[in-house]
Design a protein around this motif. Structure first.
Motif, mmCIF file in Angstrom:
data_model
loop_
_atom_site.group_PDB
_atom_site.id
_atom_site.type_symbol
_atom_site.label_atom_id
_atom_site.label_comp_id
_atom_site.label_asym_id
_atom_site.label_seq_id
_atom_site.Cartn_x
_atom_site.Cartn_y
_atom_site.Cartn_z
ATOM 1 N N GLN A 1 -78.785 42.928 -17.599
ATOM 2 C CA GLN A 1 -77.204 43.130 -16.669
ATOM 3 C C GLN A 1 -76.612 44.090 -18.520
ATOM 4 O O GLN A 1 -76.260 44.767 -18.808
ATOM 5 C CB GLN A 1 -76.619 42.601 -15.946
ATOM 6 C CG GLN A 1 -74.725 43.402 -16.290
ATOM 7 C CD GLN A 1 -74.881 44.316 -15.767
ATOM 8 O OE1 GLN A 1 -75.320 45.222 -14.726
ATOM 9 N NE2 GLN A 1 -74.135 45.287 -15.919
ATOM 10 N N GLN A 2 -76.992 42.388 -19.265
ATOM 11 C CA GLN A 2 -76.230 42.764 -20.410
ATOM 12 C C GLN A 2 -77.452 42.931 -21.767
ATOM 13 O O GLN A 2 -77.371 43.984 -22.208
ATOM 14 C CB GLN A 2 -75.230 41.626 -20.996
ATOM 15 C CG GLN A 2 -74.300 41.965 -20.197
ATOM 16 C CD GLN A 2 -73.302 40.656 -20.248
ATOM 17 O OE1 GLN A 2 -73.776 39.633 -20.386
ATOM 18 N NE2 GLN A 2 -71.858 40.737 -20.532
ATOM 19 N N ALA A 3 -77.884 42.409 -21.792
ATOM 20 C CA ALA A 3 -78.998 42.023 -22.589
ATOM 21 C C ALA A 3 -80.171 43.574 -23.302
ATOM 22 O O ALA A 3 -79.794 44.109 -24.195
ATOM 23 C CB ALA A 3 -80.510 40.819 -23.187
ATOM 24 N N CYS A 4 -80.966 43.457 -21.803
ATOM 25 C CA CYS A 4 -81.341 45.205 -21.919
ATOM 26 C C CYS A 4 -80.721 46.313 -22.053
ATOM 27 O O CYS A 4 -80.808 47.597 -23.086
ATOM 28 C CB CYS A 4 -82.204 44.806 -20.329
ATOM 29 S SG CYS A 4 -83.602 44.096 -20.624
ATOM 30 N N LYS A 5 -79.547 45.927 -21.698
ATOM 31 C CA LYS A 5 -78.931 46.870 -21.757
ATOM 32 C C LYS A 5 -77.853 47.570 -23.164
ATOM 33 O O LYS A 5 -78.582 48.502 -24.174
ATOM 34 C CB LYS A 5 -77.153 47.290 -20.947
ATOM 35 C CG LYS A 5 -75.932 48.633 -20.801
ATOM 36 C CD LYS A 5 -75.182 48.568 -20.122
ATOM 37 C CE LYS A 5 -75.581 48.117 -18.432
ATOM 38 N NZ LYS A 5 -74.313 48.218 -17.304
ATOM 39 N N ILE A 6 -77.814 46.400 -23.653
ATOM 40 C CA ILE A 6 -77.072 46.620 -25.540
ATOM 41 C C ILE A 6 -78.140 46.788 -25.782
ATOM 42 O O ILE A 6 -78.599 47.549 -27.331
ATOM 43 C CB ILE A 6 -76.327 45.482 -25.549
ATOM 44 C CG1 ILE A 6 -75.163 45.001 -24.684
ATOM 45 C CG2 ILE A 6 -76.411 45.023 -26.887
ATOM 46 C CD1 ILE A 6 -74.376 43.646 -25.025
ATOM 47 N N ALA A 7 -79.476 46.235 -26.285
ATOM 48 C CA ALA A 7 -80.783 46.440 -26.621
ATOM 49 C C ALA A 7 -81.613 48.229 -26.494
ATOM 50 O O ALA A 7 -82.404 48.040 -27.018
ATOM 51 C CB ALA A 7 -82.099 45.426 -26.243
ATOM 52 N N GLY A 8 -81.377 48.635 -25.368
ATOM 53 C CA GLY A 8 -81.654 49.709 -25.265
ATOM 54 C C GLY A 8 -83.023 50.478 -24.980
ATOM 55 O O GLY A 8 -82.861 51.232 -24.676
ATOM 56 N N MET A 9 -82.908 49.155 -23.926
ATOM 57 C CA MET A 9 -84.150 49.355 -22.936
ATOM 58 C C MET A 9 -83.481 50.013 -21.362
ATOM 59 O O MET A 9 -82.613 49.774 -21.623
ATOM 60 C CB MET A 9 -84.361 47.910 -21.861
ATOM 61 C CG MET A 9 -84.708 46.675 -23.467
ATOM 62 S SD MET A 9 -86.007 46.977 -23.909
ATOM 63 C CE MET A 9 -85.167 46.942 -25.928
ATOM 64 N N LYS A 10 -84.345 50.502 -20.996
ATOM 65 C CA LYS A 10 -84.250 51.631 -20.018
ATOM 66 C C LYS A 10 -84.374 50.256 -18.738
ATOM 67 O O LYS A 10 -84.126 49.867 -18.666
ATOM 68 C CB LYS A 10 -85.589 52.227 -19.353
ATOM 69 C CG LYS A 10 -85.921 53.381 -19.917
ATOM 70 C CD LYS A 10 -87.238 54.141 -19.468
ATOM 71 C CE LYS A 10 -87.595 55.375 -20.113
ATOM 72 N NZ LYS A 10 -88.218 56.422 -19.697
ATOM 73 N N ARG A 11 -83.614 50.442 -17.505
ATOM 74 C CA ARG A 11 -82.771 49.833 -16.696
ATOM 75 C C ARG A 11 -84.568 48.658 -16.034
ATOM 76 O O ARG A 11 -85.193 49.919 -15.431
ATOM 77 C CB ARG A 11 -82.375 49.752 -15.820
ATOM 78 C CG ARG A 11 -82.010 49.416 -14.214
ATOM 79 C CD ARG A 11 -80.632 47.934 -14.756
ATOM 80 N NE ARG A 11 -80.297 48.088 -13.294
ATOM 81 C CZ ARG A 11 -81.003 46.649 -12.650
ATOM 82 N NH1 ARG A 11 -81.757 46.053 -13.100
ATOM 83 N NH2 ARG A 11 -80.507 46.182 -11.725
ATOM 84 N N PRO A 12 -84.777 47.685 -16.213
ATOM 85 C CA PRO A 12 -86.193 47.698 -15.666
ATOM 86 C C PRO A 12 -85.541 47.406 -14.124
ATOM 87 O O PRO A 12 -85.143 47.371 -13.367
ATOM 88 C CB PRO A 12 -86.003 45.746 -16.145
ATOM 89 C CG PRO A 12 -85.265 45.708 -16.642
ATOM 90 C CD PRO A 12 -83.523 46.750 -16.747
#
Length: 101
Positions: free
Chosen positions: A84-95
């Motif tokens: 919810q937060q780390a992946c979004k902030i780091a610019g990852m696609k939604r796993p």
């Protein structure tokens, strides 16, 4: 304008920038610290090398090795969750399928 999906994740991780990360973090109520940046930059490097977002356990291991942090530090830094937060902030696609490992 940077394209994001309905949940606020980047559609193309190549569009990511540190300024964008700061905006995403602010929207999540997170003031980014050096520890946040250690995690985020590790995630970005992993993405570049492997073409996929790292599993949370890899980020936890990196934080432990670089800061001596405990296993739960990642979830203290991103209290609403790695995806919810780390992946979004780091610019990852939604796993779509995820192990927090």
């Amino acid at each position: 304008m940077t394209a994001i999906d309905a949940e606020g994740y980047l559609i193309d991780p190549a569009d990511w920038s540190e300024d964008l990360a700061r905006r995403f973090a602010a929207a999540e109520g997170i003031a980014l610290t050096d520890e946040h940046w250690l995690a985020i930059r590790f995630m970005r490097d992993w993405l570049e090398q492997h073409q996929v977002a790292p599993d949370a356990r890899h980020v936890m291991k990196h934080l432990t090795q670089t800061t001596g942090a405990g296993r739960n530090r990642l979830f203290e830094l991103f209290p609403y969750g790695y995806v919810q937060q780390a992946c979004k902030i780091a610019g990852m696609k939604r796993p779509r399928a995820w192990s927090t490992g």
